[in-house]
Design a protein around this motif. Structure first.
Motif, PDB file in Angstrom:
ATOM      1  N   ALA A   1     -20.027  -0.679 -22.472  1.00 48.32           N
ATOM      2  CA  ALA A   1     -21.309  -0.790 -21.641  1.00 48.32           C
ATOM      3  C   ALA A   1     -20.987  -1.213 -20.127  1.00 48.32           C
ATOM      4  O   ALA A   1     -20.064  -1.779 -19.837  1.00 48.32           O
ATOM      5  N   ASP A   2     -22.059  -0.480 -19.289  1.00 46.75           N
ATOM      6  CA  ASP A   2     -21.602  -0.787 -17.868  1.00 46.75           C
ATOM      7  C   ASP A   2     -23.064  -1.554 -17.444  1.00 46.75           C
ATOM      8  O   ASP A   2     -24.172  -1.425 -17.627  1.00 46.75           O
ATOM      9  N   ILE A   3     -22.657  -2.915 -16.769  1.00 45.00           N
ATOM     10  CA  ILE A   3     -23.696  -3.735 -16.365  1.00 45.00           C
ATOM     11  C   ILE A   3     -24.694  -3.243 -15.219  1.00 45.00           C
ATOM     12  O   ILE A   3     -25.595  -3.917 -14.920  1.00 45.00           O
TER      13      ILE A   3
ATOM     14  N   SER B   1      -8.689 -21.121  -8.902  1.00 48.49           N
ATOM     15  CA  SER B   1      -8.041 -19.984  -9.156  1.00 48.49           C
ATOM     16  C   SER B   1      -7.600 -19.858 -10.684  1.00 48.49           C
ATOM     17  O   SER B   1      -6.754 -20.732 -10.889  1.00 48.49           O
TER      18      SER B   1
ATOM     19  N   LYS C   1     -21.743 -14.066  -5.042  1.00 44.01           N
ATOM     20  CA  LYS C   1     -21.647 -15.013  -5.850  1.00 44.01           C
ATOM     21  C   LYS C   1     -22.904 -16.158  -5.455  1.00 44.01           C
ATOM     22  O   LYS C   1     -23.598 -16.719  -6.334  1.00 44.01           O
TER      23      LYS C   1
ATOM     24  N   ASN D   1     -21.987  -3.484  -8.613  1.00 37.94           N
ATOM     25  CA  ASN D   1     -21.206  -4.321  -9.743  1.00 37.94           C
ATOM     26  C   ASN D   1     -21.382  -5.863  -9.718  1.00 37.94           C
ATOM     27  O   ASN D   1     -21.894  -6.566 -10.822  1.00 37.94           O
TER      28      ASN D   1
ATOM     29  N   VAL E   1     -16.493  -2.208 -19.480  1.00 44.86           N
ATOM     30  CA  VAL E   1     -16.174  -0.707 -19.305  1.00 44.86           C
ATOM     31  C   VAL E   1     -14.987   0.099 -19.821  1.00 44.86           C
ATOM     32  O   VAL E   1     -14.686   0.914 -19.970  1.00 44.86           O
ATOM     33  N   THR E   2     -14.121  -1.090 -19.675  1.00 44.68           N
ATOM     34  CA  THR E   2     -12.532  -0.766 -20.005  1.00 44.68           C
ATOM     35  C   THR E   2     -12.294  -0.622 -21.645  1.00 44.68           C
ATOM     36  O   THR E   2     -13.036  -1.596 -22.359  1.00 44.68           O
TER      37      THR E   2
ATOM     38  N   GLY F   1     -17.466  -7.878 -13.326  1.00 48.38           N
ATOM     39  CA  GLY F   1     -17.842  -7.582 -11.683  1.00 48.38           C
ATOM     40  C   GLY F   1     -16.521  -7.288 -10.979  1.00 48.38           C
ATOM     41  O   GLY F   1     -15.540  -7.388 -11.734  1.00 48.38           O
ATOM     42  N   VAL F   2     -16.738  -7.035  -9.786  1.00 43.60           N
ATOM     43  CA  VAL F   2     -15.522  -7.076  -8.850  1.00 43.60           C
ATOM     44  C   VAL F   2     -15.096  -8.638  -8.500  1.00 43.60           C
ATOM     45  O   VAL F   2     -15.931  -9.290  -8.051  1.00 43.60           O
ATOM     46  N   PRO F   3     -13.828  -8.797  -8.967  1.00 42.33           N
ATOM     47  CA  PRO F   3     -13.514 -10.290  -8.885  1.00 42.33           C
ATOM     48  C   PRO F   3     -12.848 -10.852  -7.737  1.00 42.33           C
ATOM     49  O   PRO F   3     -12.164 -12.024  -7.352  1.00 42.33           O
TER      50      PRO F   3
ATOM     51  N   LEU G   1     -18.385  -7.264 -24.215  1.00 45.39           N
ATOM     52  CA  LEU G   1     -18.686  -5.979 -23.403  1.00 45.39           C
ATOM     53  C   LEU G   1     -17.943  -5.922 -22.220  1.00 45.39           C
ATOM     54  O   LEU G   1     -17.470  -6.798 -21.358  1.00 45.39           O
TER      55      LEU G   1
ATOM     56  N   LEU H   1     -19.073 -12.402 -16.787  1.00 44.37           N
ATOM     57  CA  LEU H   1     -17.779 -12.481 -16.113  1.00 44.37           C
ATOM     58  C   LEU H   1     -17.659 -11.135 -15.339  1.00 44.37           C
ATOM     59  O   LEU H   1     -16.795 -11.012 -14.315  1.00 44.37           O
TER      60      LEU H   1
HETATM   61  N1  LIG Z   1      -9.847 -15.043 -11.558  1.00 41.01           N
HETATM   62  C1  LIG Z   1     -10.162 -16.023 -10.821  1.00 41.01           C
HETATM   63  O1  LIG Z   1      -9.287 -16.730 -10.270  1.00 41.01           O
HETATM   64  C2  LIG Z   1     -11.574 -16.106 -10.330  1.00 41.01           C
HETATM   65  C3  LIG Z   1     -11.990 -17.165  -9.588  1.00 41.01           C
HETATM   66  C4  LIG Z   1     -13.409 -17.335  -9.286  1.00 41.01           C
HETATM   67  C5  LIG Z   1     -14.166 -16.449  -9.876  1.00 41.01           C
HETATM   68  N2  LIG Z   1     -13.789 -15.531 -10.871  1.00 41.01           N
HETATM   69  C6  LIG Z   1     -14.937 -14.691 -11.412  1.00 41.01           C
HETATM   70  O2  LIG Z   1     -14.710 -14.599 -12.714  1.00 41.01           O
HETATM   71  C7  LIG Z   1     -15.044 -13.260 -13.205  1.00 41.01           C
HETATM   72  C8  LIG Z   1     -13.965 -12.649 -14.093  1.00 41.01           C
HETATM   73  O3  LIG Z   1     -12.827 -12.450 -13.319  1.00 41.01           O
HETATM   74  P1  LIG Z   1     -11.530 -12.092 -13.870  1.00 41.01           P
HETATM   75  O4  LIG Z   1     -10.322 -12.461 -12.899  1.00 41.01           O
HETATM   76  O5  LIG Z   1     -11.371 -11.982 -15.407  1.00 41.01           O
HETATM   77  O6  LIG Z   1     -11.282 -10.272 -13.182  1.00 41.01           O
HETATM   78  P2  LIG Z   1     -11.151  -8.993 -13.976  1.00 41.01           P
HETATM   79  O7  LIG Z   1     -11.324  -8.009 -12.882  1.00 41.01           O
HETATM   80  O8  LIG Z   1      -9.753  -9.537 -14.843  1.00 41.01           O
HETATM   81  O9  LIG Z   1     -12.048  -8.829 -15.220  1.00 41.01           O
HETATM   82  C9  LIG Z   1     -13.243  -8.501 -14.895  1.00 41.01           C
HETATM   83  C10 LIG Z   1     -13.647  -7.320 -15.980  1.00 41.01           C
HETATM   84  O10 LIG Z   1     -15.048  -7.027 -15.643  1.00 41.01           O
HETATM   85  C11 LIG Z   1     -15.088  -5.749 -16.058  1.00 41.01           C
HETATM   86  N3  LIG Z   1     -16.081  -4.949 -15.091  1.00 41.01           N
HETATM   87  C12 LIG Z   1     -16.254  -4.863 -13.825  1.00 41.01           C
HETATM   88  N4  LIG Z   1     -17.237  -4.048 -13.521  1.00 41.01           N
HETATM   89  C13 LIG Z   1     -17.782  -3.913 -14.525  1.00 41.01           C
HETATM   90  C14 LIG Z   1     -19.143  -3.173 -14.970  1.00 41.01           C
HETATM   91  N5  LIG Z   1     -20.026  -2.773 -14.062  1.00 41.01           N
HETATM   92  N6  LIG Z   1     -19.818  -3.248 -16.252  1.00 41.01           N
HETATM   93  C15 LIG Z   1     -18.917  -3.620 -17.084  1.00 41.01           C
HETATM   94  N7  LIG Z   1     -17.695  -4.184 -16.852  1.00 41.01           N
HETATM   95  C16 LIG Z   1     -17.279  -4.388 -15.747  1.00 41.01           C
HETATM   96  C17 LIG Z   1     -13.827  -4.919 -15.795  1.00 41.01           C
HETATM   97  O11 LIG Z   1     -13.477  -3.862 -16.504  1.00 41.01           O
HETATM   98  C18 LIG Z   1     -12.892  -6.094 -16.051  1.00 41.01           C
HETATM   99  O12 LIG Z   1     -12.325  -6.075 -17.326  1.00 41.01           O
HETATM  100  C19 LIG Z   1     -15.389 -12.516 -12.101  1.00 41.01           C
HETATM  101  O13 LIG Z   1     -16.730 -12.190 -12.035  1.00 41.01           O
HETATM  102  C20 LIG Z   1     -14.952 -13.204 -11.149  1.00 41.01           C
HETATM  103  O14 LIG Z   1     -15.397 -13.072  -9.752  1.00 41.01           O
HETATM  104  C21 LIG Z   1     -12.397 -15.383 -11.155  1.00 41.01           C
END
Ligand SMILES: NC(=O)c1ccc[n+]([C@@H]2O[C@H](COP(=O)([O-])OP(=O)(O)OC[C@H]3O[C@@H](n4cnc5c(N)ncnc54)[C@H](O)[C@@H]3O)[C@@H](O)[C@H]2O)c1
Length: 267
Positions: free
Chosen positions: A48-50, A163, A138, A84, A33-34, A71-73, A31, A69
């Motif tokens: 779909a949008d969460i 990270s 979080k 989000n 949105v992109t 959300g805004v990361p 799932l 996963l």
């Molecule tokens: N990358 C890291 O180092 C890291 C570290 C700690 C926590 N996290 C957590 O891990 C998760 C994934 O991180 P990532 O690095 O892959 O981020 P990312 O931005 O690459 O991926 C997030 C994905 O979620 C999708 N998304 C965002 N809002 C959405 C919505 N409303 N509905 C459906 N899809 C939605 C985006 O389109 C994107 O593809 C996040 O929750 C982030 O907070 C990541």
């Protein structure tokens, strides 16, 4: 656990999981949105949008386990974090309850505990100490998971991811890095573990410099293969100066963003 739904499957971690989990479970429902790469055997794509509970309820039909996963990361405005990360995460847990999903694995973050002093190692029992609006979201997700485990009997694992990168990028990541293959292993352990109620685990590779005590890694049988120390020679010194909030606390640069506080008051 046979039918797995990944929210945010099109993102960086989602794509690594999609590749690493392919063929290991009868169904991966992906799932985002992109737009995503075309589905292969054993995969279903879902746009779909969460932020919509109805859409999430439909998305979770006949699912055994959700890896959440989406959300805004990273740090962002409240207007971005609220729908989000707060509303969206609520929708995922509530839809899981309504659809009798057994297990939710929540991508939390080390930024839930970012304002603990870097000079002290921390475990999974330390109090929340978010370093950003993102970190607060979080903490909210971890608290929500705790409530859904205690009140409704959901199995919940919260991964305080460090990270996630192909390779560590700076001196802090010598402690916090998690490699793609270790991420896949950790999520697999959380999906495959026979039973748990609620657990928090740091998502980190076998880094010599890790500052996180991680007993649930042992409980899950997570045995990370990578160590950021292999990159130390080129990264040591790539750090903020001593006394900067970015070096004093676990959350690193997130602690320094917008900082107008008094470091001496943060014990
Ligand atoms: N990358 C890291 O180092 C890291 C570290 C700690 C926590 N996290 C957590 O891990 C998760 C994934 O991180 P990532 O690095 O892959 O981020 P990312 O931005 O690459 O991926 C997030 C994905 O979620 C999708 N998304 C965002 N809002 C959405 C919505 N409303 N509905 C459906 N899809 C939605 C985006 O389109 C994107 O593809 C996040 O929750 C982030 O907070 C990541």
């Amino acid at each position: 656990m046979k039918r797995i739904l990944i929210t945010g499957a099109g993102g960086g971690i989602g794509r690594a999981l999609r590749a690493g989990l392919h063929g290991r479970y009868p169904l991966l429902r992906l799932l985002d949105v992109t737009p995503q790469e075309a589905a292969r055997a054993g995969e279903e794509l879902l746009s779909a949008d969460i932020t919509g509970l109805g859409a999430m309820r439909a998305a979770l039909e006949d699912v055994d386990c959700v890896v959440h996963l989406a959300g805004v990361p990273r740090e962002n405005t409240w207007e971005a974090i609220l729908p989000n990360n707060i509303v969206g995460t609520y929708n995922v847990f509530e839809a899981a309850r309504l659809q009798r999903v057994k297990r939710v694995i929540f991508a939390s973050s080390n930024h839930a505990v970012g304002y603990h002093r870097a000079s002290r190692k921390i475990d999974t029992d330390v109090l929340p100490r978010p370093d950003s609006r993102y970190g607060v979201s979080k903490v909210f997700g971890e608290a929500l998971g705790r409530m859904y485990a205690d009140k409704y009997g959901l199995n919940v694992a919260c991964l305080r991811i460090g990270s996630f990168r192909e390779k560590p990028q700076d001196a802090r990541q010598l402690s916090t890095w998690i490699s793609p293959r270790d991420t896949v292993q950790l999520v697999r352990r959380c999906i495959d573990a026979p039973a748990y109620h609620y657990l928090i685990v740091y998502g980190v590779s076998a880094n010599t410099r890790s500052r996180w005590i991680n007993p649930n890694a042992d409980f899950l049988g997570y045995q990370p293969q990578d160590n950021a120390e292999d990159f130390a020679a080129v990264l040591v010194g790539k750090t903020a100066p001593a006394g900067d909030p970015a070096t004093e606390f676990h959350g690193g640069p997130f602690c320094a963003m917008e900082f107008t506080g008094d470091i001496s008051k943060i014990d």
